[in-house]
Structures are given as C-alpha cells and as structure tokens.
Write a protein that holds these residues in place. Sequence first.
Motif, PDB file in Angstrom:
ATOM      1  N   GLU A 108     -90.287   1.845 -51.787  1.00  0.00           N
ATOM      2  CA  GLU A 108     -91.048   0.938 -52.639  1.00  0.00           C
ATOM      3  C   GLU A 108     -92.431   1.473 -52.998  1.00  0.00           C
ATOM      4  OE1 GLU A 108     -92.059  -0.099 -48.410  1.00  0.00           O
ATOM      5  OE2 GLU A 108     -90.164   0.219 -49.456  1.00  0.00           O
ATOM      6  N   ASN A 109     -92.938   2.413 -52.219  1.00  0.00           N
ATOM      7  CA  ASN A 109     -94.263   2.979 -52.508  1.00  0.00           C
ATOM      8  C   ASN A 109     -94.288   3.785 -53.796  1.00  0.00           C
ATOM      9  OD1 ASN A 109     -95.357   1.831 -50.181  1.00  0.00           O
ATOM     10  ND2 ASN A 109     -94.644   3.541 -48.945  1.00  0.00           N
ATOM     11  N   ARG A 110     -93.139   4.141 -54.306  1.00  0.00           N
ATOM     12  CA  ARG A 110     -93.056   4.874 -55.574  1.00  0.00           C
ATOM     13  C   ARG A 110     -93.307   3.964 -56.775  1.00  0.00           C
ATOM     14  NH1 ARG A 110     -91.689  10.309 -55.053  1.00  0.00           N
ATOM     15  NH2 ARG A 110     -90.743  10.672 -53.035  1.00  0.00           N
ATOM     16  N   TYR A 111     -93.162   2.670 -56.574  1.00  0.00           N
ATOM     17  CA  TYR A 111     -93.330   1.711 -57.670  1.00  0.00           C
ATOM     18  C   TYR A 111     -94.804   1.438 -57.916  1.00  0.00           C
ATOM     19  CZ  TYR A 111     -88.359   0.802 -57.697  1.00  0.00           C
ATOM     20  OH  TYR A 111     -87.011   0.954 -57.825  1.00  0.00           O
ATOM     21  N   GLY A 112     -95.155   1.333 -59.193  1.00  0.00           N
ATOM     22  CA  GLY A 112     -96.510   0.983 -59.585  1.00  0.00           C
ATOM     23  C   GLY A 112     -96.532  -0.374 -60.262  1.00  0.00           C
ATOM     24  N   PRO A 113     -97.729  -0.912 -60.487  1.00  0.00           N
ATOM     25  CA  PRO A 113     -97.842  -2.233 -61.113  1.00  0.00           C
ATOM     26  C   PRO A 113     -97.163  -2.336 -62.482  1.00  0.00           C
ATOM     27  CG  PRO A 113     -99.937  -1.587 -60.148  1.00  0.00           C
ATOM     28  CD  PRO A 113     -99.031  -0.391 -60.061  1.00  0.00           C
ATOM     29  N   THR A 114     -97.215  -1.269 -63.290  1.00  0.00           N
ATOM     30  CA  THR A 114     -96.621  -1.358 -64.630  1.00  0.00           C
ATOM     31  C   THR A 114     -95.103  -1.479 -64.552  1.00  0.00           C
ATOM     32  OG1 THR A 114     -98.448  -0.074 -65.548  1.00  0.00           O
ATOM     33  CG2 THR A 114     -96.484  -0.282 -66.909  1.00  0.00           C
ATOM     34  N   LEU A 115     -94.452  -0.709 -63.702  1.00  0.00           N
ATOM     35  CA  LEU A 115     -92.995  -0.810 -63.561  1.00  0.00           C
ATOM     36  C   LEU A 115     -92.607  -2.186 -63.006  1.00  0.00           C
ATOM     37  CD1 LEU A 115     -90.393   0.725 -64.082  1.00  0.00           C
ATOM     38  CD2 LEU A 115     -90.551   1.655 -61.776  1.00  0.00           C
ATOM     39  N   LEU A 116     -93.411  -2.695 -62.092  1.00  0.00           N
ATOM     40  CA  LEU A 116     -93.156  -4.036 -61.565  1.00  0.00           C
ATOM     41  C   LEU A 116     -93.380  -5.086 -62.655  1.00  0.00           C
ATOM     42  CD1 LEU A 116     -94.766  -3.622 -58.036  1.00  0.00           C
ATOM     43  CD2 LEU A 116     -92.322  -3.624 -58.612  1.00  0.00           C
ATOM     44  N   LEU A 117     -94.379  -4.873 -63.511  1.00  0.00           N
ATOM     45  CA  LEU A 117     -94.618  -5.765 -64.638  1.00  0.00           C
ATOM     46  C   LEU A 117     -93.410  -5.791 -65.572  1.00  0.00           C
ATOM     47  CD1 LEU A 117     -96.285  -7.538 -66.572  1.00  0.00           C
ATOM     48  CD2 LEU A 117     -97.387  -5.424 -67.398  1.00  0.00           C
ATOM     49  N   VAL A 118     -92.814  -4.651 -65.837  1.00  0.00           N
ATOM     50  CA  VAL A 118     -91.626  -4.603 -66.697  1.00  0.00           C
ATOM     51  C   VAL A 118     -90.515  -5.454 -66.070  1.00  0.00           C
ATOM     52  CG1 VAL A 118     -89.856  -3.125 -67.730  1.00  0.00           C
ATOM     53  CG2 VAL A 118     -92.250  -2.375 -67.713  1.00  0.00           C
ATOM     54  N   ASN A 119     -90.375  -5.404 -64.758  1.00  0.00           N
ATOM     55  CA  ASN A 119     -89.395  -6.258 -64.089  1.00  0.00           C
ATOM     56  C   ASN A 119     -89.706  -7.728 -64.309  1.00  0.00           C
ATOM     57  OD1 ASN A 119     -87.223  -4.970 -62.240  1.00  0.00           O
ATOM     58  ND2 ASN A 119     -89.000  -3.613 -62.093  1.00  0.00           N
ATOM     59  N   LEU A 120     -90.960  -8.100 -64.216  1.00  0.00           N
ATOM     60  CA  LEU A 120     -91.352  -9.491 -64.470  1.00  0.00           C
ATOM     61  C   LEU A 120     -91.039  -9.890 -65.909  1.00  0.00           C
ATOM     62  CD1 LEU A 120     -94.760  -9.623 -62.544  1.00  0.00           C
ATOM     63  CD2 LEU A 120     -92.607 -10.739 -61.885  1.00  0.00           C
TER      64      LEU A 120
ATOM     65  N   HIS B 271    -101.175 -10.854 -69.750  1.00  0.00           N
ATOM     66  CA  HIS B 271    -100.601 -10.179 -70.918  1.00  0.00           C
ATOM     67  C   HIS B 271     -99.150 -10.542 -71.225  1.00  0.00           C
ATOM     68  CE1 HIS B 271    -104.035  -7.450 -71.138  1.00  0.00           C
ATOM     69  NE2 HIS B 271    -103.888  -7.204 -69.851  1.00  0.00           N
ATOM     70  N   GLY B 272     -98.481 -11.233 -70.317  1.00  0.00           N
ATOM     71  CA  GLY B 272     -97.034 -11.449 -70.436  1.00  0.00           C
ATOM     72  C   GLY B 272     -96.577 -12.048 -71.746  1.00  0.00           C
ATOM     73  N   GLU B 273     -97.190 -13.137 -72.164  1.00  0.00           N
ATOM     74  CA  GLU B 273     -96.751 -13.793 -73.402  1.00  0.00           C
ATOM     75  C   GLU B 273     -96.935 -12.880 -74.607  1.00  0.00           C
ATOM     76  OE1 GLU B 273     -98.103 -17.798 -74.106  1.00  0.00           O
ATOM     77  OE2 GLU B 273     -97.990 -18.244 -71.954  1.00  0.00           O
ATOM     78  N   ARG B 274     -98.074 -12.199 -74.672  1.00  0.00           N
ATOM     79  CA  ARG B 274     -98.330 -11.295 -75.794  1.00  0.00           C
ATOM     80  C   ARG B 274     -97.376 -10.112 -75.763  1.00  0.00           C
ATOM     81  NH1 ARG B 274    -103.565 -10.254 -74.136  1.00  0.00           N
ATOM     82  NH2 ARG B 274    -103.380  -8.228 -75.098  1.00  0.00           N
ATOM     83  N   LEU B 275     -97.093  -9.594 -74.577  1.00  0.00           N
ATOM     84  CA  LEU B 275     -96.144  -8.482 -74.464  1.00  0.00           C
ATOM     85  C   LEU B 275     -94.770  -8.892 -74.976  1.00  0.00           C
ATOM     86  CD1 LEU B 275     -97.165  -7.040 -71.000  1.00  0.00           C
ATOM     87  CD2 LEU B 275     -96.944  -5.693 -73.098  1.00  0.00           C
ATOM     88  N   LEU B 276     -94.323 -10.063 -74.583  1.00  0.00           N
ATOM     89  CA  LEU B 276     -92.992 -10.529 -74.986  1.00  0.00           C
ATOM     90  C   LEU B 276     -92.906 -10.817 -76.478  1.00  0.00           C
ATOM     91  CD1 LEU B 276     -92.197 -12.787 -71.906  1.00  0.00           C
ATOM     92  CD2 LEU B 276     -91.060 -10.633 -72.520  1.00  0.00           C
TER      93      LEU B 276
END
Length: 170
Positions: free
Chosen positions: A81-93, A27-32
């Motif tokens: 780090e266990n508080r982080y989920g995939p979506t928040l990590l995706l925002v970092n990416l 989804h990265g390119e479409r998100l950006l």
Amino acid sequence: MTESTATPSAHSIAGKITAARELFASHGERLLRDKAVAAGLVGLEAAIAECRRAMFDSGIVAACRECEEEEGGSCCGAGIENRYGPTLLLVNLLLGCSLSSKRMSPNSCYFLGETGCVLKVRHILCLNYLCRKIRDLVAHEDLVALQTVMGREMDAVFAVHETVRAFVSR
C-alpha cells in the motif's frame, strides 16, 4: 497522543487516504464534471472490467485466493500500500470506492479485503506482477493475451492519473 487522535503522517497510508479524501472534497464534483476526466474514467472502468474478466477467466483470481487462504499469504503483503499516492487513491474515490479507515489483516496489503483488492484502480505493480506460480499455471499464449489486456488498463490508469493530477494542481 493516542493512535486514534494522532494526526497521520503525510507519508503514511492513513495520511495519503486523508489527503485523497480532502482532494475529493475540494475537487471531486468539478473533476467528475470535467469532460476529459469523465471520458477518461469511462474508458478506465471499461479497461478495468476487461482486465478483471481476463484474470478471472485465466484462473489467476482463483489461484491468488487459494494462495491467500490456504497457503498462508499472497503477493498482496503488508507494505504494498505504500506505493499508492493520494492522486491514485483520489481516482478510486472518483470511481465510487470507499477507502477503509483500517487494515483488515496486519500481514496483508492495507487494501486487501475478504474478496481481494478493495480498490478499482490498482498500482502498476499490482497490475503487472505475476508470480512464478501464476506464470506456470497460465499457458504462454494466454499470458501474452492477458498482458495485452493489462497493458490497456495500465495505459488508462496512467492517462487518468495524469489528467487528474494536472487538474488538481491548477
């Protein structure tokens, strides 16, 4: 199965990082390119910069570094780090962060690097928590101003997180 060939659990930090990387790949390119996401990311980066500047100017960055390096550990302990989920990590990416494949120190948060947090977008707990030492170090009126700036960053994180989450779930 050895540790290097084991498939990470979806609930482990390695599993969440893998999930974030997969979301970014699909989804990265479409998100950006999405106008709402792109505008949110610009606002988020500005809020992050303002908050980091305020933390530096108030002496918090130096106090946290001293605590980590000279007093045996900071609030960024293993398990945060266990508080982080995939979506928040995706925002970092989406903001250009790379997510490490290994923890730097077994006693610290997975995301604590040599110069502090390696993430641009931090969990609300990491943004909002101020230990007693910090609260005693910073004058009350400066704490109020700092918390106002932190609030703007938290609002921006929440808005972008929810926009990205909704986009990915479509």
